[in-house]
Design a protein around this motif. Sequence first.
Motif, short mmCIF file in Angstrom:
data_model
loop_
_atom_site.label_atom_id
_atom_site.label_comp_id
_atom_site.label_asym_id
_atom_site.label_seq_id
_atom_site.Cartn_x
_atom_site.Cartn_y
_atom_site.Cartn_z
N PRO A 2 3.60 -2.47 -7.23
CA PRO A 2 2.65 -1.50 -6.66
C PRO A 2 2.96 -0.06 -7.03
O PRO A 2 2.04 0.75 -7.20
N LEU A 10 1.45 0.43 -10.43
CA LEU A 10 0.00 0.52 -10.33
C LEU A 10 -0.43 1.89 -9.80
O LEU A 10 -1.39 2.50 -10.29
N GLY A 11 0.30 2.37 -8.79
CA GLY A 11 -0.01 3.67 -8.23
C GLY A 11 0.19 4.79 -9.24
O GLY A 11 -0.62 5.71 -9.33
N LEU A 32 0.82 -1.21 0.00
CA LEU A 32 0.00 0.00 0.00
C LEU A 32 0.86 1.26 0.00
O LEU A 32 0.50 2.27 -0.62
N CYS A 77 2.00 1.78 -3.52
CA CYS A 77 0.86 2.22 -4.33
C CYS A 77 0.61 3.71 -4.11
O CYS A 77 0.42 4.47 -5.07
#
Length: 249
Positions: A208, A211-212, A14, A17
């Motif tokens: 990630p 993706l972020g 997270l 991301c």
Amino acid sequence: MPDLAPPFLAFAFLTFCLAGLVKGVTGMGLPTVAMGLLAAVMPPATAAALLLLPSLVTNLWQLAAGPDPLGAVRRFWPMMAGVAVATTAAAGALSGDDARLASAALGGVLALYAALGLSGWRPTLRERAGRRLAAPVGLVTGAVTGATGVFVIPAVPYLQALGLEKEELVQALGLSFTVSTLALGAGLALHGGLPAPAIGGSAAALIPAGLGMAAGTKLRRVIAPETFRTLFFAGLLALGLYLAATAAG
């Protein structure tokens, strides 16, 4: 390396991301966000090692996508030389035994950067003054990078003060962050702060972060950048103060 329990892996996923999201919207901030959050749960040197590949890949792309990458290198090489030398030399502070001191320094730099961003302060420099300050700014930026893993002070205010066109500024930031990332990796390796597991973790963090960034690019089309930056700097200020207070306590 920290314990690779599912809660930690979820937190790291997270974190990257979110860092990639900030990078996608604002063109910067991936190392700053990643270092700030990860340093709350692991030694700063380990956090810096994990962000190396996501930072390098995203900033190389940012540099290459600009109008004149070679021209940027020719123009800013004195600053980049200072960044490279000072970051490599100072990385021992980040990878040293006193992690609390590095965390306190990181918190202070994050808080200072956030306060400048929230203040709306926009410095300006004449061309001649900018040339004279290039190498000193690079050296100071490298010293701060080596001690905290954050690349932004004073490089970002300096580049913003030069009055560059938007795409030129984004490219110059990409160049500065690329050199900082490479020098930080070299410095950590030189000072024994780059364990092999961290390299694998850094490669995994590309997913990630990517993706972020993709989400941030889409978000940039529907949210006002100034609104996003205000929220970003406010969160960064709180995080910096938290890290500094925790380290001091």
